[in-house]
Design an enzyme around this catalytic site. Sequence first.
Site, PDB file in Angstrom:
ATOM      1  N   GLY A  80      19.063  68.870  39.873  1.00 33.38           N
ATOM      2  CA  GLY A  80      18.031  70.128  39.668  1.00 33.38           C
ATOM      3  C   GLY A  80      18.462  71.204  38.935  1.00 33.38           C
ATOM      4  O   GLY A  80      19.769  71.300  38.956  1.00 33.38           O
ATOM      5  N   GLU A  81      17.661  71.858  38.140  1.00 36.82           N
ATOM      6  CA  GLU A  81      18.036  73.261  37.527  1.00 36.82           C
ATOM      7  C   GLU A  81      18.063  74.082  38.419  1.00 36.82           C
ATOM      8  O   GLU A  81      17.443  74.266  39.363  1.00 36.82           O
ATOM      9  CB  GLU A  81      17.314  73.229  36.361  1.00 36.82           C
ATOM     10  CG  GLU A  81      17.397  74.581  35.308  1.00 36.82           C
ATOM     11  CD  GLU A  81      16.377  74.677  34.299  1.00 36.82           C
ATOM     12  OE1 GLU A  81      15.464  75.543  34.536  1.00 36.82           O
ATOM     13  OE2 GLU A  81      16.533  73.957  33.457  1.00 36.82           O
ATOM     14  N   VAL A  82      19.221  75.112  38.328  1.00 38.82           N
ATOM     15  CA  VAL A  82      19.568  76.312  39.343  1.00 38.82           C
ATOM     16  C   VAL A  82      19.085  77.522  38.440  1.00 38.82           C
ATOM     17  O   VAL A  82      18.918  78.689  39.256  1.00 38.82           O
ATOM     18  CB  VAL A  82      20.650  76.230  40.065  1.00 38.82           C
ATOM     19  CG1 VAL A  82      20.772  75.037  40.930  1.00 38.82           C
ATOM     20  CG2 VAL A  82      21.778  76.116  39.082  1.00 38.82           C
ATOM     21  N   ALA A 124      14.809  73.580  40.066  1.00 39.66           N
ATOM     22  CA  ALA A 124      13.653  73.079  39.422  1.00 39.66           C
ATOM     23  C   ALA A 124      13.863  71.689  38.662  1.00 39.66           C
ATOM     24  O   ALA A 124      15.140  71.526  38.293  1.00 39.66           O
ATOM     25  CB  ALA A 124      13.208  74.085  38.329  1.00 39.66           C
TER      26      ALA A 124
END
Length: 380
Positions: free
Chosen positions: A230-232, A214
């Site tokens: 990105g964010e996991v 994200a």
Amino acid sequence: MKFTKTALFTVLAATAFAAQAGQYPDLPEGIKAGAGALIGDTVYVGLGGTGTTKFYSLNLKDPKEWKEIAEFPGGKRNQPVAAGVNGKLYVFGGFQDTDVAKNQIINDAYEYNPADNTWTKLSTRSPRSTSVGASVAADGGKIYFVGGVNHEIWNGLFQDVKAAGGDKEKEKAIFDPYFNLRAQDFFFSPEIISYEPANNVWRNEGYFPYSGRAGAAVAIKDGKLLVVNGEVKAGLRSPGTALGTIGKDGVTWKKLGDLPAPTGYDKQDGIAGGMGGYTNGHYIVTGGANFPGALANYEKGIMDAHRTGGLKKTYHKAVYALDGKTGNWKIVGELPATIGYGLAVSYNNKVLLIGGETDGGKPLSAVQTMSYDGKKLTVE
């Protein structure tokens, strides 16, 4: 159905090597976590975390002032995504407060036509979690979506919070299990999905093999899809990067090097909300935010260190450049101030950084440019 009223978008930058007066005017208002795109010589930006429903446009060939375009008809949207295809702007999803609960993901799509300054709600919706947290890039008449948060988990979380009726103990019993989930249990989308406006068709273009994301930075050039960090899961980013080759049967992937640690840090925790683009044949990316120390804690089995371990959300200003031959990255400079979650577009061998936010979530209205020739980074 068509709607009329007013759209556009921004980000900030600068470097220790060369900083000059900006050539583009500030946005009429700060815009963060909004949506926008470049269509020809005009950039569009709007919506986002400040609660605006406005969009603005700026003609980059004659950049005297931003113009307010028809107001977005779908209401306030935080973290929508957008792309430009065949002379039109497409805006997807985002989340908003509804009668059901706060922060609900909205799965819809709108088309803006600059020719008559109108919005049209499209008869379509995303087949997967591409409405919030996804990153998009357009190529060959298609819009490619990378990642996205899980629609059911996200909406259900805030519906449960509403049902708690303000009882703090009940809310704690909801949030604690959520934040203690492993990354894979957040079910961020690993699918690469495309949407072709001309045919109103969604397609599965394969899977991103390095976990769902994200807020990654993405770009397409010469049939190659680049994904940066990105964010996991909530509070945790990935330092990894990858390059996909777009083919007739979907996208095939190659792992690239991790971003190096920024100055003053022992480890790269990855960034979400970074802004990047191509300049003089080089891809550069900057800004974004993370929780330094979150990755080390996660590797020790501490799932929610960003919430319980005293970690602070930190915005960054390092500028990274990709070596296209080796797949490795290096730091080529810094911005004069931290930034994240703004719009970045490539234009005339420069990367425009439009709006965004900085420390404490403060929205930004400035527009800056970065250019890099392989040796020197220049920020205007």
